[in-house]
Design a protein around this motif. Structure first.
Motif, PDB file in Angstrom:
ATOM      1  N   PHE A 223      -3.025  -5.894   1.302  1.00 23.04           N
ATOM      2  CA  PHE A 223      -1.326  -6.079  -0.757  1.00 23.04           C
ATOM      3  C   PHE A 223      -2.292  -6.390  -1.166  1.00 23.04           C
ATOM      4  N   GLU A 224      -1.898  -5.679  -2.777  1.00 20.15           N
ATOM      5  CA  GLU A 224      -3.260  -6.032  -3.930  1.00 20.15           C
ATOM      6  C   GLU A 224      -2.060  -7.713  -4.708  1.00 20.15           C
ATOM      7  N   ARG A 225      -2.233  -8.109  -5.294  1.00 21.86           N
ATOM      8  CA  ARG A 225      -1.750  -8.673  -5.868  1.00 21.86           C
ATOM      9  C   ARG A 225      -2.476  -9.315  -7.121  1.00 21.86           C
ATOM     10  N   PHE A 226      -1.387  -8.895  -8.741  1.00 17.68           N
ATOM     11  CA  PHE A 226      -1.934  -9.037  -9.831  1.00 17.68           C
ATOM     12  C   PHE A 226      -0.937 -10.875 -10.244  1.00 17.68           C
ATOM     13  N   ALA A 227      -1.573 -12.328 -10.257  1.00 15.51           N
ATOM     14  CA  ALA A 227      -1.100 -12.953 -10.886  1.00 15.51           C
ATOM     15  C   ALA A 227      -0.075 -12.640  -9.662  1.00 15.51           C
ATOM     16  N   ASP A 228       1.341 -12.393 -10.268  1.00 13.70           N
ATOM     17  CA  ASP A 228       2.706 -12.996  -9.689  1.00 13.70           C
ATOM     18  C   ASP A 228       2.924 -11.391  -9.147  1.00 13.70           C
ATOM     19  N   ASP A 229       2.419 -10.511  -9.386  1.00 15.30           N
ATOM     20  CA  ASP A 229       3.071  -9.437  -8.986  1.00 15.30           C
ATOM     21  C   ASP A 229       2.260  -8.525  -7.865  1.00 15.30           C
ATOM     22  N   ILE A 230       2.896  -8.755  -7.187  1.00 17.15           N
ATOM     23  CA  ILE A 230       2.161  -8.266  -5.626  1.00 17.15           C
ATOM     24  C   ILE A 230       2.814  -6.997  -4.873  1.00 17.15           C
ATOM     25  N   LEU A 231       2.104  -6.654  -3.563  1.00 19.12           N
ATOM     26  CA  LEU A 231       2.808  -5.265  -3.354  1.00 19.12           C
ATOM     27  C   LEU A 231       1.707  -5.741  -1.763  1.00 19.12           C
ATOM     28  N   CYS A 232       1.866  -5.406  -0.853  1.00 23.89           N
ATOM     29  CA  CYS A 232       2.039  -4.725  -0.044  1.00 23.89           C
ATOM     30  C   CYS A 232       2.505  -3.668   1.227  1.00 23.89           C
ATOM     31  N   HIS A 233       1.726  -3.738   2.399  1.00 21.68           N
ATOM     32  CA  HIS A 233       1.879  -2.044   2.463  1.00 21.68           C
ATOM     33  C   HIS A 233       1.802  -2.560   4.274  1.00 21.68           C
ATOM     34  N   CYS A 234       2.606  -1.817   4.492  1.00 23.32           N
ATOM     35  CA  CYS A 234       3.126  -2.257   6.482  1.00 23.32           C
ATOM     36  C   CYS A 234       3.653  -0.547   6.838  1.00 23.32           C
ATOM     37  N   GLY A 235       3.392  -0.217   7.900  1.00 20.74           N
ATOM     38  CA  GLY A 235       3.422   0.483   8.986  1.00 20.74           C
ATOM     39  C   GLY A 235       4.081   1.500   9.452  1.00 20.74           C
TER      40      GLY A 235
END
Length: 417
Positions: A223-235
């Motif tokens: 995942f990448e988190r910039f404060a409360d902006d979050i992105l997760c990567h799934c297969g």
């Protein structure tokens, strides 16, 4: 000599905090005191702040609430503006806490941290979207305003037992908010976005609510988190759906809520990924991630899933250009306009031009058209001759190709809207 104080806070810390606050500028708080007004009696103001903080008698004034445009220019969000002296006090506590907390933060937390940036988060997200076909774009509803005080203070106590740091952190969390009509509103939860200490406290809270929880329960999902902006990567889509349900429960247990419509599962479609799905793009930190036509090192075109400046960001940029009212600046020469606006344009290019730079070209050409309208207003021979004015700007860019920060980017690029 100063009388002995309950707590030993070096005066140098107050001075260093003042210099950081001065460098960051910022608007006046509820007392309407600007940095310049604070500096008129600087020595006395800093001494009084040190004296109160060292004795435990410092109580933060209310935070002034204003509405500002969201990232990308769509909608507004509340911003809390502390007074100048309160920002200095918060900077003292932040400087004390940050070195200790930094040692425990996750490497994929990029927001408001030394040596970390939003562009780093965008770059890492781009590479992971190439490797993982599915992304979970998380939107926490009013994160800064919803953090429970008891859980946040428990996290702070886990990393420090310094009494004055704990005391003032609690007082800042409990400080009331002055609304735009002047009324005061008590705060039962949240840490105001806009305060010096808030980004650090938000990072600390989400470090436990999300980062560490992910490492324990979903260690294979990056995942990448910039404060409360979050992105997760799934297969797979199934993995993304399972993660979404799990995170809804986790955030609810931590007093937070995922936005039901803005949180979405996205298929990162490219040349090799078939099928059609409802969501095949998302916005992250001012960039839109979607399928884009690219060229490889051998000149062959292909489609990959990449970030480019978002529509919301370009809309906000164009709105700011319109606010410059170039047509009304006929008292200025073109060199003056370049000096006035190049720092802003350069900032746009540095940020939004890092990835898929050509997505920014239409907005930069719009700036040229605005310059042409300025030329029409300034020079009689160009009045009511739009094409002639646009050609005048084009020839000016050939004579002085670096006069405006965006001109080198547009050199050789086909004109258009």
């Amino acid at each position: 000599m100063d009388k002995a104080k309950p707590w030993s806070i070096p005066k140098r810390w107050i001075w260093d905090a003042y210099k950081r606050v001065k460098a960051n500028r910022g608007a006046a708080g509820v007392d309407d005191q600007s940095i310049e007004e604070f500096e008129r009696d600087l020595e006395n103001n800093l001494y009084k702040l040190w004296n109160r903080m060292s004795s435990g008698s410092y109580f933060p004034p209310p935070v002034k609430r204003v509405q500002i445009a969201k990232r990308g220019g769509v909608g507004t969000r509340p911003l809390g503006i502390p007074t100048v002296s309160d920002r200095i006090a918060q900077a003292v506590v932040k400087a004390y806490l940050e070195p200790e907390l930094e040692k425990h933060f996750h490497p994929d937390s990029y927001g408001y941290r030394p040596g970390k940036s939003a562009l780093q988060a965008v770059g890492v997200a781009r590479e992971r979207c190439w490797r993982y076909a599915w992304a979970l774009d998380l939107d926490i509803r009013a994160c800064f305003d919803s953090i429970p005080h008891d859980l946040l203070l428990r996290a702070v106590r886990k990393h420090t037992d310094c009494p004055w740091v704990l005391l003032y952190t609690e007082r800042w969390l409990q400080a009331s908010v002055q609304l735009e009509d002047g009324t005061l509103e008590p705060r039962q939860k949240g840490t105001p976005q806009g305060s010096v200490i808030s980004p650090l406290l938000c990072n600390l809270f989400l470090n436990y609510a999300f980062d560490r929880w992910m490492m324990i329960h979903h260690p294979t999902i990056p995942f990448e988190r910039f404060a409360d902006d979050i992105l997760c990567h799934c297969g797979s889509e199934e993995q993304a759906m399972t993660l979404k349900e799990s995170l809804e429960q986790r955030f609810a247990a931590c007093g937070l809520e995922l936005h039901p419509t803005k949180t979405k599962i996205v298929y990162c479609k490219d040349d090799d990924r078939r099928g059609t799905y409802p969501n095949e793009k998302f916005d992250y930190l001012g960039y839109t991630f979607r399928a884009r036509r690219s060229k490889n090192r051998w000149g062959k075109f292909f489609v990959n899933f990449s970030p480019g400046v978002s529509d919301a960001a370009t809309k906000a940029i164009r709105e700011e250009i319109r606010n410059w009212q170039l047509r009304c600046r006929v008292d200025r020469w073109i060199d003056d306009l370049a000096r006035m606006f190049n720092p802003i344009v350069r900032g746009w290019i540095t940020y939004y031009g890092r990835y898929y730079k050509s997505a920014l070209y239409p907005t930069l050409r719009y700036l040229n058209r605005c310059l042409a309208r300025w030329a029409m207003a300034k020079y009689k021979r160009l009045k009511r001759h739009r094409r002639r004015a646009e050609d005048w700007i084009r020839r000016a860019s050939l004579r002085a190709p670096t006069l405006f920060a965006h001109w080198p980017l547009l050199r050789g690029v086909t004109a258009g809207r």
